[in-house]
Design a protein around this motif. Structure first.
Motif, PDB file in Angstrom:
ATOM      1  N   LEU A 160     -11.305  -7.576  -1.132  1.00  0.00           N
ATOM      2  CA  LEU A 160     -10.139  -6.816  -0.702  1.00  0.00           C
ATOM      3  C   LEU A 160      -9.775  -7.235   0.724  1.00  0.00           C
ATOM      4  O   LEU A 160     -10.615  -7.191   1.636  1.00  0.00           O
ATOM      5  CB  LEU A 160     -10.436  -5.316  -0.737  1.00  0.00           C
ATOM      6  N   LEU A 190     -11.689   4.255  -3.868  1.00  0.00           N
ATOM      7  CA  LEU A 190     -11.887   2.981  -4.557  1.00  0.00           C
ATOM      8  C   LEU A 190     -13.367   2.654  -4.673  1.00  0.00           C
ATOM      9  O   LEU A 190     -14.164   2.996  -3.785  1.00  0.00           O
ATOM     10  CB  LEU A 190     -11.192   1.844  -3.799  1.00  0.00           C
ATOM     11  N   LEU A 231      -9.164   4.177   1.584  1.00  0.00           N
ATOM     12  CA  LEU A 231      -9.816   3.434   0.506  1.00  0.00           C
ATOM     13  C   LEU A 231     -11.026   4.169  -0.061  1.00  0.00           C
ATOM     14  O   LEU A 231     -11.803   3.593  -0.818  1.00  0.00           O
ATOM     15  CB  LEU A 231     -10.250   2.051   1.021  1.00  0.00           C
ATOM     16  N   VAL A 268      -3.210   2.184  -3.463  1.00  0.00           N
ATOM     17  CA  VAL A 268      -4.631   2.453  -3.668  1.00  0.00           C
ATOM     18  C   VAL A 268      -4.885   2.963  -5.083  1.00  0.00           C
ATOM     19  O   VAL A 268      -5.841   2.534  -5.752  1.00  0.00           O
ATOM     20  CB  VAL A 268      -5.130   3.475  -2.615  1.00  0.00           C
ATOM     21  N   ALA A 274       0.816  -1.216   0.000  1.00  0.00           N
ATOM     22  CA  ALA A 274       0.000   0.000   0.000  1.00  0.00           C
ATOM     23  C   ALA A 274       0.846   1.260   0.000  1.00  0.00           C
ATOM     24  O   ALA A 274       0.339   2.348  -0.283  1.00  0.00           O
ATOM     25  CB  ALA A 274      -0.931   0.006   1.215  1.00  0.00           C
TER      26      ALA A 274
END
Length: 512
Positions: free
Chosen positions: A486, A480, A477, A450, A442
């Protein structure tokens, strides 16, 4: 007003009585020591420790100016009031410039009582302001430490990640005992380093982190810290009923609490004595708890720190946990309050017993709560970590981590493809199609995990994703779309945790 200690510098017994008579008439509760020479005055400053000094200006062989000079060389807070029949206006102004608090003429002593009250009040306010300033500086220092710890933790986690993965990989060589032992050593060093990083963050940020605390390990660490502080005149005894007892708590905070209590005990035994640290398990009845304390069912761990030192009287015991209250010359008055808050944060309570000349005994009651091992709880009997040649795309910027992750997944039967950036991962998908799973860091710099994941979704990927992230800095997040598969995995990741998460992610995707 509590009893005040007055150091009176006066060579005339009659004048001394007249001065004290003014205080008697105003209802002062005091203890007085009368001196008229330099040597007993200096000794009194050390042993009597006055709250205020009342001094004549001139005496045979000694002077009030000299008395003021000696006091101010020692501290700036203790009030000093001149009481003289010969103090002129110029001399009075000079005395105030040199650090005197006030001056009273013997011919007009009516103002003495109010001057003493004001001087004591102002001195206490000055001490409080100084303590507040000191604590502000300390708080700023800890804030800077927290920022430093946060930055260091990121770098240290990246350094520890290869140790955890390499250690697990080496342990798989069961046919070579030397490699297996080396793997265990490397893995254990990596885990120990990770625990240190997490404890450092917990201490610096003041956050509680639930962890498995082993009683024996807690006391072993305490013993190491005390080795340089324990005089030979003090014998230390450690009596644990169950050193292997483990419970949920914060190792660093409890260690800090016990260390504080032990150092206080050592200071309370200047001529030597016996320090005892003991543990036992018990149940507490409801009437044991004080108003404001929350009773809890079940067993408690009782930790005892007892000394054979000077002990404390009832007045001291009543104020023991007041902020800034201290009986030490250099104490902050926050150590025991911090201990009490640490115990309370663990759901526990604290008790203290003490008598002058009979020592002190602190008892810490911590509720025993088992910490669930999430990884173990998730793994069912017969679980297999082996892959079935599924294509897995691993996206990590750090070359060493990328190589270790790739080799580990390959060894467990996955077809691994690697990319060191988000753009390279997108190019691979355009050339080879979407994989069956993605393992992604990440915290990539140029193209974050992301953002890369959002781009992968735009390219048609809807399979499982394992996003490797720091637990203290979870990824945002919000940008997204909703993702059904996930899985955020804490860094640094172990082989077992990664394989288990990957197997679950692929299984849930197939079930869907």
């Amino acid at each position: 007003m509590a009893t005040i200690r007055i150091l009176q510098v006066e060579d005339s017994a009659l004048d001394a009585e007249l001065v004290l008579g003014e205080l008697d008439a105003d209802g002062f509760d005091y203890e007085v020591l009368l001196v008229d020479d330099e040597q007993p005055y200096v000794e009194a400053l050390e042993t009597f420790q006055p709250d205020i000094v009342l001094s004549d200006l001139s005496m045979p062989g000694f002077s009030g100016q000299r008395a003021l000079e000696l006091l101010r060389a020692r501290d700036d807070d203790t009030p000093f009031i001149f009481i003289s029949a010969t103090l002129g206006e110029e001399a009075a102004i000079e005395a105030l410039r040199n650090g005197a608090t006030d001056y009273i003429l013997k011919q007009n002593p009516a103002r003495l009582a109010s001057a003493v009250r004001r001087a004591l009040s102002e001195a206490e306010a000055q001490r409080a302001a100084r303590r507040a300033e000191s604590e502000l500086i300390r708080a700023q220092r800890f804030e800077a430490l927290a920022m430093l710890a946060g930055g260091l933790s990121h770098d240290l986690r990246n350094l520890l990640q290869p140790l955890l993965l390499a250690g697990d990989s080496l342990q798989d060589y069961a046919d070579d005992p030397r490699l297996a032992r080396l793997g265990a050593l490397v893995r254990d060093c990596g885990k120990r380093g990770l625990d240190m990083v997490q404890s450092m963050l917990s201490f610096a940020r003041g956050a509680r982190r639930a962890e498995q605390v082993r009683l024996g390990g807690l006391l072993e660490a305490l013993d190491l810290l005390l080795q340089g502080s324990l005089p030979r005149s003090i014998a230390m005894e450690v009596a644990l009923d169950d050193p292997d007892l483990s419970f949920e708590g914060n190792h660093t905070e409890l260690q800090q609490c016990l260390l504080n209590l032990c150092l206080n005990a050592i200071q309370a035994m200047p001529d030597g004595g016996h320090l005892r640290i003991a543990s036992s398990r018990c149940r507490l009845p409801e009437d044991f708890f004080l108003p404001g304390e929350e009773p809890r069912d079940g067993e408690y761990l009782c930790l005892v720190v007892a000394d054979t030192g000077e002990g404390m009287d009832e007045d001291t015991l009543e104020r023991l946990f007041e902020p800034f209250f201290t009986t030490k010359k250099t104490g902050t008055g926050l150590g025991l309050l911090s201990c009490k808050r640490i115990v309370a944060s663990h759901g526990g309570v604290m008790r203290v017993e003490s008598r002058p000349g009979e020592g002190t005994r602190f008892q810490l009651y911590i509720p025993l709560t088992e910490l669930r091992d999430d990884a173990a709880a998730q793994a069912l009997d017969g679980d297999s970590f082996e892959g079935n040649a599924e294509r897995v795309l691993v996206v990590v910027e750090e070359a060493a981590q990328l190589s270790l992750l790739s080799d580990m997944l390959d060894a467990y039967g996955y077809q691994v493809h690697t990319s060191q950036s988000g753009t390279a991962a997108l190019q691979w998908i355009e050339s080879h199609g979407v994989p069956e799973a993605v393992v992604m860091d990440a915290e990539m710099n140029l193209f974050t995990g992301v953002r890369t994941l959002a781009a992968l979704v735009d390219h048609g990927y809807n399979g499982p994703v394992l996003l490797l992230a720091r637990p203290d800095a979870p990824p945002n997040l919000d940008e997204l779309p909703a993702l059904d598969h996930l899985h955020v995995v804490n860094k640094p990741v172990t082989t077992r945790a990664l394989l288990l998460s990957l197997r679950k992610a692929l299984g849930s995707n197939e079930a869907a």
